[in-house]
Design an enzyme around this catalytic site. Structure first.
Site, PDB file in Angstrom:
ATOM      1  N   GLY A 127      11.930  23.356   6.499  1.00 38.78           N
ATOM      2  CA  GLY A 127      12.651  23.428   5.221  1.00 38.78           C
ATOM      3  C   GLY A 127      12.754  24.852   4.731  1.00 38.78           C
ATOM      4  O   GLY A 127      12.115  25.764   5.258  1.00 38.78           O
ATOM      5  N   GLY A 132      11.730  27.648   3.114  1.00 39.51           N
ATOM      6  CA  GLY A 132      10.459  28.092   2.543  1.00 39.51           C
ATOM      7  C   GLY A 132      10.602  29.337   1.696  1.00 39.51           C
ATOM      8  O   GLY A 132       9.670  29.744   0.999  1.00 39.51           O
ATOM      9  N   ASP A 169      16.121  24.779  14.388  1.00 38.30           N
ATOM     10  CA  ASP A 169      16.342  24.908  12.944  1.00 38.30           C
ATOM     11  C   ASP A 169      17.241  26.097  12.621  1.00 38.30           C
ATOM     12  O   ASP A 169      17.657  26.259  11.470  1.00 38.30           O
ATOM     13  CB  ASP A 169      15.013  25.030  12.193  1.00 38.30           C
ATOM     14  CG  ASP A 169      14.080  26.047  12.807  1.00 38.30           C
ATOM     15  OD1 ASP A 169      13.627  25.810  13.949  1.00 38.30           O
ATOM     16  OD2 ASP A 169      13.820  27.088  12.183  1.00 38.30           O
TER      17      ASP A 169
HETATM   18  P1  AMP Z   1      12.725  31.655  10.244  1.00 40.47           P
HETATM   19  O1  AMP Z   1      11.801  32.201  11.281  1.00 40.47           O
HETATM   20  O2  AMP Z   1      13.152  32.681   9.223  1.00 40.47           O
HETATM   21  O3  AMP Z   1      13.878  30.899  10.819  1.00 40.47           O
HETATM   22  O4  AMP Z   1      11.844  30.624   9.413  1.00 40.47           O
HETATM   23  C1  AMP Z   1      11.195  29.507   9.953  1.00 40.47           C
HETATM   24  C2  AMP Z   1      10.546  28.746   8.838  1.00 40.47           C
HETATM   25  O5  AMP Z   1       9.535  29.551   8.205  1.00 40.47           O
HETATM   26  C3  AMP Z   1      11.469  28.306   7.716  1.00 40.47           C
HETATM   27  O6  AMP Z   1      10.984  27.091   7.234  1.00 40.47           O
HETATM   28  C4  AMP Z   1      11.303  29.402   6.705  1.00 40.47           C
HETATM   29  O7  AMP Z   1      11.664  28.995   5.407  1.00 40.47           O
HETATM   30  C5  AMP Z   1       9.827  29.680   6.821  1.00 40.47           C
HETATM   31  N1  AMP Z   1       9.487  31.040   6.375  1.00 40.47           N
HETATM   32  C6  AMP Z   1       9.699  32.200   7.037  1.00 40.47           C
HETATM   33  N2  AMP Z   1       9.242  33.244   6.323  1.00 40.47           N
HETATM   34  C7  AMP Z   1       8.715  32.751   5.189  1.00 40.47           C
HETATM   35  C8  AMP Z   1       8.071  33.314   4.052  1.00 40.47           C
HETATM   36  N3  AMP Z   1       7.881  34.621   3.927  1.00 40.47           N
HETATM   37  N4  AMP Z   1       7.672  32.473   3.078  1.00 40.47           N
HETATM   38  C9  AMP Z   1       7.843  31.145   3.180  1.00 40.47           C
HETATM   39  N5  AMP Z   1       8.438  30.552   4.219  1.00 40.47           N
HETATM   40  C10 AMP Z   1       8.863  31.334   5.220  1.00 40.47           C
HETATM   41 MG    MG Z   2      15.366  30.017  10.204  1.00 40.63          MG
END
Ligand code: AMP
Ligand code: MG
Length: 496
Positions: A98, A100, A260
């Site tokens: 989700g 985040g 995702d």
């Molecule tokens: P991503 O690697 O950016 O595609 O993120 C994968 C998951 O990690 C997603 O659910 C993001 O919302 C969550 N996420 C990545 N960085 C953060 C952060 N700094 N704080 C909260 N959630 C994060």
């Molecule tokens: Mg992502």
């Protein structure tokens, strides 16, 4: 309201929201408000994206603008939600993920009837943040902002970016860094992983509800057709095939092709440790956390297949196993065919001949052995002289194996002669598909380092340059250079 041409330009308060996603049942999201960045200020604004939502570009000069996109103020009509999704990360199902650290602020309908998500990345914690701080750093927002626009300039489907706003908040990554928010835009941010959540929770009704929503909003021609869900899966697969073929042809690696991060409408989504190839290397890995090279450049078409299998599994209550197999096979055929067509265009070939794939592959093997620069070489190939005596010295000098190039060039000449190709006309055609300028890591890095010193001019310069990557821009010639030695060691981490 100001008038400009046909569409009237709107102030922020006048934007027309039509929040279709937030009208879905609550199972699909959590309602969350942004956590403000202290003292927000505008880092960069993109008038091209503003035009997509009929937003008056002068609005960016209002003090409230940074407030809105720094999470301090909500525009009337906005209904922020964190979207729920799951996904396979590096091959393993990761459960519920989700948004985040991003929020869908709402959806804007423009005067042409198109709808654009306003998605604010770095907007603070949500119920899906797990251990994360909900923030994004200035470095990663600049990289996503610039690459979205660079891909658009290259004609590759992508999320767009309206602005970056920074604030007085230090965000801890490997070290403290300035925090920032990115406002990105897309027709939808629904992902393959959005379906996986409800499949993993054994809720086929919700899978169907989401599929109906995606059809209604983004594939309306499938409404009330027989086998609408199988056709939806098929269209998603074909769009994904065309997208990945384009990545391969332009020499771009996503870096984190988790399910995702795969868009349900087939656009490039979630820019992290991506990279354009410098020297041609099929094994190029742009993400320094990808120790096994799962997401290496040459694996991307296969990973697309893997991700579609994940989506197929999530849709298994709606699509038969036979239909799923057909779709997966269609994906493979389409991706290979599109890639071959794109490579033909890069070589300036108008007709399709049986040996074209071999001609392209043999060139790529020579380039790999000599580590020829992918973008520079294909741009230069536009100047290939096809006359019988022509030696093409400048091109030949890109290779260690010069005899190997000569043998390839002789075949290429024969091939060009066979279709009556004229050098001048072909060059013009090739320059329209072989970009002169791409967002090499070192260029983004220079803009980031300046931005850390509060000089944001380089971001704008790059954005404008990369909006027209096929044009000769003589005053910007140095931006077409291969990376300097210091830049060959830049490694891009997943942390952002
Ligand atoms: P991503 O690697 O950016 O595609 O993120 C994968 C998951 O990690 C997603 O659910 C993001 O919302 C969550 N996420 C990545 N960085 C953060 C952060 N700094 N704080 C909260 N959630 C994060
Ligand atoms: Mg992502």
């Amino acid at each position: 309201m100001r008038s400009c041409g046909m569409a009237s330009l709107k102030r922020l308060e006048e934007l027309v929201f039509d929040n279709t996603y937030a009208r879905l049942p609550g199972a699909f999201y959590a309602r969350v408000e942004p956590t403000p960045l202290p003292n927000p200020h505008l880092v960069s604004f993109n008038p091209d994206a503003a035009a997509l939502i009929d937003l008056d570009p002068d609005e960016a000069t209002r003090p409230e603008f940074a407030g809105v996109f720094g999470g301090n103020l909500l525009i009337p009509g906005s209904e922020p939600v964190a979207m729920i999704y799951s996904g396979h990360q590096f091959g393993l199902f990761a459960g519920r993920l989700g948004d985040g650290r991003a929020l869908l602020l709402g959806e804007i309908r423009n005067a042409r009837g198109d709808k654009w998500d306003l998605h604010l990345k770095g907007a603070g914690q949500t119920p899906f943040s797990r251990d994360g701080d909900g923030r994004a750093v200035l470095r990663s927002t600049i990289r996503e902002y610039l690459c979205g626009e660079a891909m658009h300039g290259l004609g590759i489907p992508t999320t767009r970016a309206l602005c970056v706003v920074a604030g007085d908040e230090a965000v801890l990554r490997e070290r403290p860094e300035p925090g920032a928010m990115l406002l990105r835009m897309a027709p939808t941010h629904v992902r393959f992983g959005s379906f996986q959540t409800f499949f993993s929770w054994r809720q086929p009704d919700q899978v169907q509800r989401l599929a109906d929503y995606v059809i209604e909003q983004h594939y309306p021609h499938l409404e009330r057709t027989t086998d609408a869900y199988a056709r939806l899966f098929q269209e998603v697969a074909l769009r994904t095939a065309r997208l990945i073929a384009r990545w391969q042809a332009v020499g771009w690696a996503h870096g984190v092709m988790n399910s995702d991060n795969m868009s349900i409408v087939g656009l490039t989504l979630d820019y992290g440790p991506y990279g354009f190839l410098d020297a041609y290397d099929p094994y190029f890995i742009c993400n320094h956390s990808d120790h096994h090279g799962r997401y290496a450049f040459r694996n991307q078409p296969d990973i697309g297949y893997f991700n579609l299998r994940c989506l197929g599994q999530a849709l298994s209550s709606l699509v038969t196993p036979e239909q799923e197999q057909e779709v997966l096979a269609a994906y493979e055929t389409e991706c290979a065919q599109q890639y071959l067509d794109l490579m033909r265009a890069k070589l300036g070939l108008r007709e399709a001949k049986p040996d074209d794939a071999t001609l392209a592959e043999d060139l790529l093997s020579l380039m790999a052995a000599s580590r020829a620069d992918y973008t520079i070489f294909f741009r230069a190939l536009g100047g290939f002289a096809s006359g019988p005596e022509a030696r093409n010295h400048a091109l030949r000098d890109c290779f260690l194996d010069r005899d190997g190039f000569d043998r390839w060039a002789a075949r290429y000449k024969d091939r060009l002669r066979a279709e009556g190709s004229g050098d001048a006309e072909r060059k013009e055609r090739m320059h329209r598909v072989n970009p002169k300028y791409v967002l090499r890591n070192y260029l983004a890095q220079a803009a980031i380092e300046k931005a850390h010193r509060k000089d944001y001019t380089e971001i704008d310069r790059l954005r404008q340059l990369l909006a027209h990557p096929f044009d000769e821009q003589p005053e910007m010639e140095s931006y077409a250079a291969p990376p300097p030695d210091w830049a060959k060691t830049i490694s891009v981490s997943c942390s952002s």
